[in-house]
Design an enzyme around this catalytic site. Structure first.
Site, PDB file in Angstrom:
ATOM      1  CB  CYS A 114     -29.033  -3.685  20.131  1.00 27.55           C
ATOM      2  SG  CYS A 114     -28.060  -4.026  18.946  1.00 27.55           S
ATOM      3  CG  ASP A 143     -32.982  -5.470  13.929  1.00 23.92           C
ATOM      4  OD1 ASP A 143     -31.986  -5.854  12.774  1.00 23.92           O
ATOM      5  OD2 ASP A 143     -33.464  -5.524  14.502  1.00 23.92           O
ATOM      6  CG  HIS A 156     -30.588  -3.135  14.531  1.00 22.90           C
ATOM      7  ND1 HIS A 156     -30.907  -3.812  15.144  1.00 22.90           N
ATOM      8  CD2 HIS A 156     -29.657  -2.293  14.858  1.00 22.90           C
ATOM      9  CE1 HIS A 156     -30.612  -3.540  16.367  1.00 22.90           C
ATOM     10  NE2 HIS A 156     -29.675  -3.174  16.551  1.00 22.90           N
TER      11      HIS A 156
END
Length: 358
Positions: free
Chosen positions: A145, A301, A330
């Site tokens: 991320c 995601d 995600h």
């Protein structure tokens, strides 16, 4: 067999199962917190709130050490959630020396720490410590991320030898966004600004961070409770749910100046992919990245779509670059065995096997 549907329904009803399901669901919040982060580790280095952890390989098979870097918004124990659901455990068993850069929990006194500071004073120094501790001359970095965004920025300006760069669910091109388009347009058109909010709070409280992610992911953030209600009779599922719920509800505060950069430089101005981002005055040119590159995205995601990650492949100068699309979300990407399999399969061929060098 009865021909009355009502009688058939009640005759097949499992009262004990339903009683257990409802009792467990109602009492779940009063049960002890689950254990997380169970893979053996030791502290290698600390700076301010940040800790560098070392997870030694069970049987070292690869020369190049691996450094994991997570986002600033959450605690990194998602990498080591539980035995059998841990990317760290999987890599350690696969023969890698693994390190984790844990940003820690910033306090009000840290309000002025910027993304520049995190990269130059924490990430870069953490890499140097890994190289020194492991007696290696190259390193592999896995960034997840926003941690992936920051590792890409670091790799573009690094003096250290980053042999392999793996980024997963990484936001790079912010012209594509999962947040409501009105929010982004409002920022870019000057309709609203986060600066006043940041000036007032200085350190963004964890409950605001959690609220931000809930606003973006709603109503998805409520679905785990529906799933829990349906499967509360399943002890193994409840145990996994408790660990995941613990992580989901433990957002960390974010320093105001790092959040300002994230909002203005990345989301609003999209400086990284445009080649306009700088770290302490040094231009972050993604084309300077020549490391072997693996970009991992998730089909489901809803926070960082693959279209936000894949432009990194075109921006770098790496000759060896690959993308993988995993059937996950995600967060659930970190928990699927496919994630560890993809990483090990790709990384093992690029980490100099000790068996081959003997």
């Amino acid at each position: 067999m009865s021909t009355n549907p009502l009688i058939d329904l009640f005759s097949s009803f499992d009262y004990k199962k339903e009683q257990k399901r409802w009792n467990r669901f109602c009492n779940i919040l009063n049960e002890p917190e689950p254990k997380v982060g169970q893979t053996p580790r030791k502290v290698v280095w600390q700076k301010n709130k940040t800790t560098l952890w070392h997870y030694p390989a069970e049987e070292k098979k690869h020369e190049v050490p691996v450094l994991l870097v997570y986002s600033l918004f959450n605690k990194p124990f998602i990498f080591d959630l539980a035995p059998g659901a841990s990317i760290i455990e999987a890599l350690v068993k696969a023969g890698y020396d693994v390190y984790l850069l844990d940003w820690g929990i910033p306090g009000y006194e840290d309000k002025g720490i910027t993304i520049d500071d995190y990269i130059a004073d924490y990430l870069q120094k953490g890499v140097k410590r890994v190289l020194r501790h492991s007696n290696a001359d190259e390193i592999s970095i896995i960034g997840y991320c926003l941690g992936g965004t920051m590792t890409a920025m670091y790799t573009a300006i690094a003096d250290e030898a980053v042999k392999n760069l793996i980024v997963a669910a990484v936001p790079v091109d912010f012209s594509v966004s999962a947040v409501p388009v009105e929010w982004v347009e409002g920022l870019r058109n000057g309709v609203f600004s986060m600066d006043r909010f940041i000036d007032v709070y200085s350190l963004i409280p964890s409950y605001y961070v959690g609220g931000m992610f809930q606003a973006v992911s709603s109503p998805i953030n409520n679905s785990p409770y529906v799933t829990l209600l349906n499967r509360a009779h399943d002890d193994k599922f409840v145990e996994k749910w408790q660990r995941m719920n613990k992580w989901t509800n433990e957002h960390v505060p974010v320093t105001g100046e790092a959040f300002r950069q994230f909002t203005n430089d990345l989301i609003k101005d999209n400086k990284l992919i445009k080649g306009e981002m700088t770290v302490r005055g040094e231009k972050v040119d993604l084309a300077k990245i020549k490391s072997n590159l693996l970009v991992i995205s998730s089909k489901k995601d809803h926070l960082v779509p693959k279209e936000q990650s894949l432009p990194l492949l075109d921006a770098v100068s790496s000759e060896d670059k690959t993308s993988e699309l995993v059937d996950a979300g995600h967060v659930s990407l970190t928990l699927t065995s496919q994630f560890a399999t993809v990483i090990d399969s790709w990384l093992s061929e690029r980490s100099r096997s000790l068996q081959k060098t003997k």
